[in-house]
Scaffold this motif. Structure first.
Motif: not given
Length: 391
Positions: A55-64, A271-276, A279-284
């Motif tokens: 539940t930390g800061y979002v990473g910068h991967g390509r999964a989504l 702008v990118v780093e504020r992504t939850g 939310g990223y996990t759920a969207s993938v």
């Protein structure tokens, strides 16, 4: 198994705006949030993340970006380059930050009311002013029959041309269009793109409701509508509407050109780093494995939109409604009834059903309401029962 739950049951367990803005006895059918359970793959992904403390800061991967690209290819035969996809908190932030890269302070931006109320705010927050080019409604006498859809609405391309000729260089498009549920046809999107190309204008297309397109319509991504569109547009989207994930905070900005890459790279890193990350996990999970759940949802929504069409005139004689081609939102004209310009206030007071206020969508919304039928059949039936008692 239904993906919907009772609105009254949800009142006891949920704390989001939909269930806390009004007292428990009020049926909440206003904000665009569904009375649905989570898709199992989404639920399992979120449970795993919380269990693992991820539940930390979002990473910068390509999964989504890759998951969305695969979804877009499968759903719409749209080839998305994952390297031209960025994430942020929600489509509102995506719109404002994209407009900030494109416009100069004081620039005018075309919007097409009646339209999602925050569109005015997006433009203002980005430093611009709005230039309204209202949609063209169906011809008088076309009639709103049970089988009619919003397909007879049209963009006013002549009006857009006039605005561009007057110096406007940005268009904020809603596709599918909220509150109508209008799915703009490919030929109109292509005509808009060619018009924008003629005047060196940019189109920012909010496509958040695209996965909710019904079987009797075909969604066309703006960037894929014609070759010109790819070079002059940005698409904004999210899994939030289709899978009911608004509170998890994740949206996508999609480009198809080096021009778009420049806009994205020019945004502040926050702008990118504020992504939850949730939310990223759920969207993938939604884009990768949420298809069967989405199919069940659309089946239930199709029944509800048909029920509304079949029963509305009996419930509120004189009401006019066309079935949306996308989404779970019904745009209802109550202008022939004695409720004035703001029928939502009257209906809330007399029926304890909370609907969206038509005037919030522009002056064209006078006498209108927006009703959210993303609910169980039993909840919709109760809403219609209550509305039928209003005289």
């Amino acid at each position: 198994m239904s993906v919907m739950v009772s609105a009254f049951d949800a009142h006891h367990t949920r704390t989001s705006e939909k269930y806390t803005a009004f007292p428990p006895e009020v049926l909440p059918m206003f904000v665009a949030e569904m009375d649905s359970v989570l898709a199992e793959p989404v639920r399992d992904a979120l449970v795993a993340a919380v269990t693992n403390g991820d539940t930390g800061y979002v990473g910068h991967g390509r999964a989504l970006p890759e998951a969305f690209a695969d979804f877009a290819a499968d759903r719409w035969s749209w080839r998305v380059d994952p390297d031209l996809v960025r994430t942020t908190t929600d489509v509102s932030v995506a719109a404002v930050e994209t407009l900030r890269r494109i416009i100069e302070p004081g620039d005018r931006v075309v919007i097409m009311p009646p339209v999602y109320p925050p569109f005015w705010d997006y433009v203002t927050e980005a430093g611009g002013t709005t230039a309204e080019v209202p949609l063209l409604p169906p011809a008088e006498g076309a009639g709103d029959t049970t089988g009619a859809t919003t397909a007879d609405w049209r963009m006013d391309l002549d009006g857009v041309r006039a605005a561009l000729a007057d110096g406007v260089r940005t268009i904020l498009l809603c596709n599918p269009h909220n509150p109508l549920g209008l799915v703009h046809p490919r030929d109109e999107l292509a005509a808009l793109a060619r018009l924008a190309a003629e005047y060196d204008a940019v189109v920012v297309s909010d496509e958040i409701h695209a996965p909710l397109t019904h079987a009797d319509a075909v969604f066309t991504p703006f960037l894929d509508s014609c070759p010109e569109a790819a070079d002059l547009g940005v698409a904004l989207t999210s899994a939030s509407k289709a899978w009911n994930l608004a509170g998890t905070k994740c949206a996508l900005m999609v480009g198809a050109s080096e021009r778009a890459r420049t806009w994205f790279d020019g945004m502040p890193t926050e702008v990118v780093e504020r992504t939850g990350i949730l939310g990223y996990t759920a969207s993938v999970a939604a884009f990768r494995a949420g298809g069967p759940w989405l199919a069940s949802l659309l089946t239930e929504l199709t029944v509800n939109r048909r029920t509304l069409a079949e029963r509305l005139d009996e419930v509120l004689p004189g009401a006019r409604y066309r079935q949306p081609q996308a989404s779970y939102l019904a745009w209802i004209d109550l202008g022939a009834l004695p409720f004035g310009d703001d029928p939502a206030a009257v209906l809330l007071d007399r029926s304890e059903v909370a609907l969206s206020r038509g005037l919030d969508f522009g002056r064209q919304g006078a006498g209108h309401v927006r009703l959210n039928f993303g609910c169980s059949a039993e909840t919709l039936d109760e809403a219609l029962r209550r509305l039928s008692a209003v005289r």
